[in-house]
Design a protein around this motif. Structure first.
Motif, PDB file in Angstrom:
ATOM      1  N   GLY A 146       0.812  -1.217   0.000  1.00 33.02           N
ATOM      2  CA  GLY A 146       0.000   0.000   0.000  1.00 33.02           C
ATOM      3  C   GLY A 146       0.842   1.262   0.000  1.00 33.02           C
ATOM      4  N   GLN A 147       0.495   2.207  -0.876  1.00 28.45           N
ATOM      5  CA  GLN A 147       1.162   3.512  -0.867  1.00 28.45           C
ATOM      6  C   GLN A 147       0.124   4.570  -0.496  1.00 28.45           C
ATOM      7  OE1 GLN A 147       2.308   5.044  -4.778  1.00 28.45           O
ATOM      8  NE2 GLN A 147       0.669   3.878  -5.772  1.00 28.45           N
ATOM      9  N   TYR A 148       0.604   5.766  -0.189  1.00 22.89           N
ATOM     10  CA  TYR A 148      -0.327   6.860   0.074  1.00 22.89           C
ATOM     11  C   TYR A 148       0.222   8.159  -0.489  1.00 22.89           C
ATOM     12  CZ  TYR A 148       2.716   8.355   3.962  1.00 22.89           C
ATOM     13  OH  TYR A 148       3.778   8.789   4.718  1.00 22.89           O
ATOM     14  N   PHE A 149      -0.715   9.098  -0.656  1.00 18.90           N
ATOM     15  CA  PHE A 149      -0.381  10.450  -1.119  1.00 18.90           C
ATOM     16  C   PHE A 149      -0.953  11.422  -0.095  1.00 18.90           C
ATOM     17  CE2 PHE A 149      -0.902   7.654  -4.727  1.00 18.90           C
ATOM     18  CZ  PHE A 149       0.113   8.002  -5.609  1.00 18.90           C
ATOM     19  N   VAL A 150      -0.259  12.512   0.154  1.00 24.66           N
ATOM     20  CA  VAL A 150      -0.783  13.563   1.025  1.00 24.66           C
ATOM     21  C   VAL A 150      -1.162  14.733   0.120  1.00 24.66           C
ATOM     22  CG1 VAL A 150      -0.278  15.108   2.949  1.00 24.66           C
ATOM     23  CG2 VAL A 150       0.753  12.826   2.882  1.00 24.66           C
ATOM     24  N   GLY A 151      -2.332  15.318   0.354  1.00 24.83           N
ATOM     25  CA  GLY A 151      -2.731  16.422  -0.510  1.00 24.83           C
ATOM     26  C   GLY A 151      -3.996  17.101  -0.035  1.00 24.83           C
ATOM     27  N   HIS A 152      -4.809  17.489  -1.013  1.00 28.36           N
ATOM     28  CA  HIS A 152      -5.971  18.327  -0.749  1.00 28.36           C
ATOM     29  C   HIS A 152      -7.169  17.740  -1.492  1.00 28.36           C
ATOM     30  CE1 HIS A 152      -8.354  21.914  -0.288  1.00 28.36           C
ATOM     31  NE2 HIS A 152      -8.465  22.043  -1.593  1.00 28.36           N
ATOM     32  N   PHE A 153      -8.334  17.758  -0.850  1.00 30.26           N
ATOM     33  CA  PHE A 153      -9.572  17.334  -1.515  1.00 30.26           C
ATOM     34  C   PHE A 153     -10.583  18.461  -1.389  1.00 30.26           C
ATOM     35  CE2 PHE A 153     -13.757  15.074  -1.215  1.00 30.26           C
ATOM     36  CZ  PHE A 153     -13.842  14.757  -2.565  1.00 30.26           C
ATOM     37  N   ASP A 154     -11.125  18.897  -2.528  1.00 35.00           N
ATOM     38  CA  ASP A 154     -12.023  20.062  -2.522  1.00 35.00           C
ATOM     39  C   ASP A 154     -13.484  19.669  -2.715  1.00 35.00           C
ATOM     40  OD1 ASP A 154     -12.161  19.282  -5.153  1.00 35.00           O
ATOM     41  OD2 ASP A 154     -11.232  21.085  -5.981  1.00 35.00           O
ATOM     42  N   GLY A 155     -13.772  18.390  -2.560  1.00 37.48           N
ATOM     43  CA  GLY A 155     -15.145  17.927  -2.753  1.00 37.48           C
ATOM     44  C   GLY A 155     -15.355  17.362  -4.148  1.00 37.48           C
ATOM     45  N   VAL A 156     -14.408  17.627  -5.038  1.00 36.85           N
ATOM     46  CA  VAL A 156     -14.496  17.124  -6.412  1.00 36.85           C
ATOM     47  C   VAL A 156     -13.239  16.335  -6.766  1.00 36.85           C
ATOM     48  CG1 VAL A 156     -14.658  17.775  -8.856  1.00 36.85           C
ATOM     49  CG2 VAL A 156     -16.014  19.013  -7.138  1.00 36.85           C
ATOM     50  N   GLN A 157     -12.110  16.913  -6.442  1.00 34.89           N
ATOM     51  CA  GLN A 157     -10.849  16.397  -6.934  1.00 34.89           C
ATOM     52  C   GLN A 157      -9.832  16.278  -5.814  1.00 34.89           C
ATOM     53  OE1 GLN A 157      -9.850  18.749 -10.237  1.00 34.89           O
ATOM     54  NE2 GLN A 157      -8.122  17.491 -10.872  1.00 34.89           N
ATOM     55  N   PHE A 158      -9.034  15.207  -5.857  1.00 34.59           N
ATOM     56  CA  PHE A 158      -7.891  15.094  -4.950  1.00 34.59           C
ATOM     57  C   PHE A 158      -6.654  15.567  -5.693  1.00 34.59           C
ATOM     58  CE2 PHE A 158      -4.069  12.872  -3.552  1.00 34.59           C
ATOM     59  CZ  PHE A 158      -4.062  13.211  -2.210  1.00 34.59           C
ATOM     60  N   THR A 159      -5.924  16.487  -5.060  1.00 35.51           N
ATOM     61  CA  THR A 159      -4.669  16.978  -5.643  1.00 35.51           C
ATOM     62  C   THR A 159      -3.537  16.642  -4.686  1.00 35.51           C
ATOM     63  OG1 THR A 159      -5.940  18.821  -6.544  1.00 35.51           O
ATOM     64  CG2 THR A 159      -3.543  19.015  -6.642  1.00 35.51           C
ATOM     65  N   ALA A 160      -2.560  15.876  -5.174  1.00 34.89           N
ATOM     66  CA  ALA A 160      -1.432  15.502  -4.317  1.00 34.89           C
ATOM     67  C   ALA A 160      -0.498  16.687  -4.148  1.00 34.89           C
ATOM     68  CB  ALA A 160      -0.682  14.330  -4.932  1.00 34.89           C
ATOM     69  N   ASP A 161       0.027  16.840  -2.936  1.00 35.78           N
ATOM     70  CA  ASP A 161       1.064  17.852  -2.725  1.00 35.78           C
ATOM     71  C   ASP A 161       2.283  17.484  -3.569  1.00 35.78           C
ATOM     72  OD1 ASP A 161      -0.528  19.075  -0.868  1.00 35.78           O
ATOM     73  OD2 ASP A 161       0.618  18.376   0.888  1.00 35.78           O
ATOM     74  N   PRO A 162       2.960  18.489  -4.146  1.00 33.73           N
ATOM     75  CA  PRO A 162       4.139  18.186  -4.972  1.00 33.73           C
ATOM     76  C   PRO A 162       5.157  17.317  -4.223  1.00 33.73           C
ATOM     77  CG  PRO A 162       3.534  20.484  -5.191  1.00 33.73           C
ATOM     78  CD  PRO A 162       2.621  19.920  -4.154  1.00 33.73           C
ATOM     79  N   ASP A 163       5.271  17.540  -2.878  1.00 36.26           N
ATOM     80  CA  ASP A 163       6.294  16.772  -2.161  1.00 36.26           C
ATOM     81  C   ASP A 163       5.898  15.314  -1.940  1.00 36.26           C
ATOM     82  OD1 ASP A 163       4.905  16.441   0.443  1.00 36.26           O
ATOM     83  OD2 ASP A 163       5.044  18.613   0.512  1.00 36.26           O
ATOM     84  N   SER A 164       4.669  14.937  -2.284  1.00 32.37           N
ATOM     85  CA  SER A 164       4.370  13.509  -2.166  1.00 32.37           C
ATOM     86  C   SER A 164       4.337  12.814  -3.528  1.00 32.37           C
ATOM     87  CB  SER A 164       3.096  13.257  -1.341  1.00 32.37           C
ATOM     88  OG  SER A 164       1.938  13.536  -2.035  1.00 32.37           O
ATOM     89  N   LEU A 165       4.675  13.563  -4.574  1.00 30.99           N
ATOM     90  CA  LEU A 165       4.760  12.951  -5.908  1.00 30.99           C
ATOM     91  C   LEU A 165       6.224  12.683  -6.265  1.00 30.99           C
ATOM     92  CD1 LEU A 165       2.127  15.079  -7.828  1.00 30.99           C
ATOM     93  CD2 LEU A 165       1.949  12.663  -7.146  1.00 30.99           C
ATOM     94  N   VAL A 166       6.466  11.524  -6.850  1.00 32.11           N
ATOM     95  CA  VAL A 166       7.828  11.142  -7.238  1.00 32.11           C
ATOM     96  C   VAL A 166       7.926  11.208  -8.751  1.00 32.11           C
ATOM     97  CG1 VAL A 166       9.568   9.323  -7.135  1.00 32.11           C
ATOM     98  CG2 VAL A 166       7.914   9.571  -5.271  1.00 32.11           C
ATOM     99  N   PRO A 167       8.735  12.137  -9.260  1.00 32.79           N
ATOM    100  CA  PRO A 167       8.854  12.216 -10.718  1.00 32.79           C
ATOM    101  C   PRO A 167       9.542  10.974 -11.280  1.00 32.79           C
ATOM    102  CG  PRO A 167      10.243  13.885  -9.622  1.00 32.79           C
ATOM    103  CD  PRO A 167       9.606  13.072  -8.549  1.00 32.79           C
ATOM    104  N   ALA A 168       9.121  10.562 -12.472  1.00 31.19           N
ATOM    105  CA  ALA A 168       9.759   9.412 -13.107  1.00 31.19           C
ATOM    106  C   ALA A 168      11.177   9.785 -13.534  1.00 31.19           C
ATOM    107  CB  ALA A 168       8.945   8.969 -14.315  1.00 31.19           C
ATOM    108  N   ASP A 169      12.075   8.797 -13.518  1.00 34.18           N
ATOM    109  CA  ASP A 169      13.442   9.003 -13.997  1.00 34.18           C
ATOM    110  C   ASP A 169      13.442   9.219 -15.518  1.00 34.18           C
ATOM    111  OD1 ASP A 169      14.231   8.553 -11.429  1.00 34.18           O
ATOM    112  OD2 ASP A 169      14.732   6.448 -11.763  1.00 34.18           O
ATOM    113  N   ALA A 170      14.631   9.517 -16.040  1.00 36.51           N
ATOM    114  CA  ALA A 170      14.759   9.765 -17.485  1.00 36.51           C
ATOM    115  C   ALA A 170      14.255   8.583 -18.309  1.00 36.51           C
ATOM    116  CB  ALA A 170      16.220  10.072 -17.821  1.00 36.51           C
ATOM    117  N   ASP A 171      14.444   7.359 -17.786  1.00 35.67           N
ATOM    118  CA  ASP A 171      14.002   6.179 -18.545  1.00 35.67           C
ATOM    119  C   ASP A 171      12.528   5.837 -18.291  1.00 35.67           C
ATOM    120  OD1 ASP A 171      14.065   5.239 -15.999  1.00 35.67           O
ATOM    121  OD2 ASP A 171      15.400   3.544 -16.392  1.00 35.67           O
ATOM    122  N   GLY A 172      11.822   6.751 -17.618  1.00 33.11           N
ATOM    123  CA  GLY A 172      10.389   6.548 -17.424  1.00 33.11           C
ATOM    124  C   GLY A 172      10.020   5.698 -16.216  1.00 33.11           C
TER     125      GLY A 172
END
Ligand code: FRU
Length: 499
Positions: free
Chosen positions: A239-265
């Motif tokens: 199980g993984q989790y994301f920390v962010g914001h929910f506005d009643g419609v959409q969940f938006t992850a905080d940038p610091d809980s997203l891991v960008p993919a490496d150059a090779d994807g």
């Protein structure tokens, strides 16, 4: 005398004679915790999916009840959640005596008009969860998909009023899909989250809930839990989790809980946020309606890599301890911290140690006692040592053990079950799992719960958790702590038997 270990846990839930997987419909209602779960009422491998049922007052002593929602000719009853319909929005109960409403996945069988699809359905109980009726208007929400499942529904209060929100998965698209409803029967699409971070093959069993950061109710963040299989950090299910914001419609992850993919994807799984770094904590979701806004989760203590092969009978597979979760600032960022729900009446510890130095040496601790689980709580200063290690459920002659070790050079905590006992029942079982752990002012704080066939490790106040199943050979109960390559200070250590 039959010395075959029976492995039946002492402080973890198992069904008496049957198979179980995901916790379902976790709900607190009228002072009772209900644990429903994916259950095969007729066997001890996956199949005939229905909701089994158990109840508890304290999340530790469970009573098993008859199957609550049964699969039939038309459908397997897959995972889902339960809400207490306080406002009687569904009409299944009354405002004075609210119904419990289960929102589950109908996995339609060949004989059904809906064959080839998974859709969301309702069942309700007006006797506090003991008997259930499937709603005649099922399914209530489909999207023509074969992999749309695991609805988790919660009440949401927004500026525009209150409604029900559902998170579910489009499993093979690695997406969480969100819907809302006023009455649990009619659903309106809101938004989609994902793929993101650990993508794996299938996303399953999502959850979404708010938590105050460091207890500050003026700083509430939302946590999106996404279980996935395979593709977790230790291999297979996790199980993984994301920390962010929910506005009643959409969940938006905080940038610091997203891991960008490496150059090779590819994504470095070690940078994703994990509920657990071990092999055996899956399909974890939280209780609805828990008292005092507590957020309590339970996971299935298993991994689809080998789940159907565990060497136990007639039962197979159990649940994790319940974990109370919160958000705390860890290294400057809001992160999940988890602490196990433990018996309060444990009696005094069998052994306590204070300010003991271990210089390249080992210390024998009280053996695990058959019929009890073991709680080990420690505050350790690894000092100059290269490693500090616990050997758990070990053979007296040192020939086998489950080893938990902290490497002071790599700052990694490793749980190694490669020599833990019976590892031969499946070729994917033998493994060693590790997680990054930073010392806190030079201190390693550990809480270990060792049951008949599991080790759960909560490090640094529950900021890092590692859970693994183990199947020790009969009589392997020896416990010790050791220092290698220098001097360790054991500031505090307590071993308590839990029965
Ligand atoms: C997760 C899961 C769910 C599904 C259930 C079927 O372990 O695959 O996605 O609803 O198990 O038993």
């Amino acid at each position: 005398e039959d010395t075959t270990p029976n492995f039946r846990p002492i402080v973890h839930y198992t069904a008496k004679n049957t198979w179980l997987n995901d916790p379902n419909g976790l709900v607190w209602h009228q002072d009772v915790y209900h644990l429903f779960y994916q259950n095969n009422p007729f066997g001890n491998v996956w199949g005939n999916m229905s909701w089994g049922h158990a109840t508890s007052a304290d999340l530790l002593h469970w009573t098993e009840h008859p199957v609550a929602i049964a699969g039939d000719e038309e459908e397997d009853v897959f995972s889902g959640s339960i809400v207490v319909d306080h406002g009687n929005t569904s009409g299944f109960g009354t405002v004075e005596d609210p119904a419990l409403v289960a929102i589950y996945t109908s996995a339609f069988k060949e004989g059904s008009a809906h064959r080839g699809t998974q859709a969301q359905s309702l069942a309700f109980s007006t006797d506090a969860g003991m008997t259930w009726t499937k709603y005649a208007g099922n399914p209530v929400l489909g999207r023509g998909s074969a992999h749309f499942r695991d609805p988790k529904v919660f009440p949401y209060e927004g500026p525009a009023g209150s409604c029900w929100v559902m998170v579910a998965v489009e499993a093979r698209h690695q997406q969480v899909v969100l819907y809302r409803s006023a009455n649990l029967k009619d659903w309106e699409y809101l938004s989609t989250f994902g793929p993101a971070n650990a993508i794996g093959a299938e996303w399953e069993c999502p959850d979404l809930f708010p938590l105050p950061v460091d207890g500050d109710t003026d700083n509430v963040k939302w946590v999106l839990v996404v279980n996935l299989n395979p593709g977790a950090v230790a291999g297979g299910s996790g199980g993984q989790y994301f920390v962010g914001h929910f506005d009643g419609v959409q969940f938006t992850a905080d940038p610091d809980s997203l891991v960008p993919a490496d150059a090779d994807g590819t994504t470095d799984l070690r940078h994703c946020l994990w509920l657990d770094w071990g092999r055996d904590y899956y399909a974890a979701v939280s209780f609805s309606n828990a008292p005092e806004n507590r957020r309590i989760m339970i996971g299935w203590m298993n991994n689809w890599d080998y789940a159907n092969s565990l060497p136990t009978s007639p039962w197979r597979s159990g649940m994790s301890l319940a974990r109370e979760v919160g958000l705390a600032t860890v290294d400057g960022l809001p992160r999940l911290v988890q602490r196990p729900v433990l018996p309060l009446d444990g009696g005094g510890p069998a052994c306590t140690i204070q300010d003991l130095e271990l210089a390249d040496s080992r210390l024998q601790l009280p053996d695990a006692i058959p019929g009890s689980a073991q709680l080990i709580e420690a505050e350790i200063l690894p000092g100059t040592a290269r490693t500090v290690a616990f050997r758990l459920l070990g053979a007296k002659d040192g020939s086998a053990a489950t080893v938990l070790s902290f490497d002071t050079v790599k700052d990694r905590l490793t749980l190694d079950r490669r020599n833990s006992g019976n590892i031969a029942f499946h070729d994917k079982f033998a493994s060693a799992e590790s997680a990054p752990v930073k010392l806190d002012g030079g201190v390693l704080r550990l809480r270990l719960v060792v049951d008949q066939c599991s080790v759960e490790v909560f490090a640094q106040g529950g900021a890092v958790v590692l859970s693994d199943l183990v199947f020790p050979l009969a009589g392997n109960q020896s416990t010790e702590v050791s220092a290698e390559g220098g001097t360790v200070t054991v500031r505090k250590l307590a071993v308590t038997a839990l029965s």
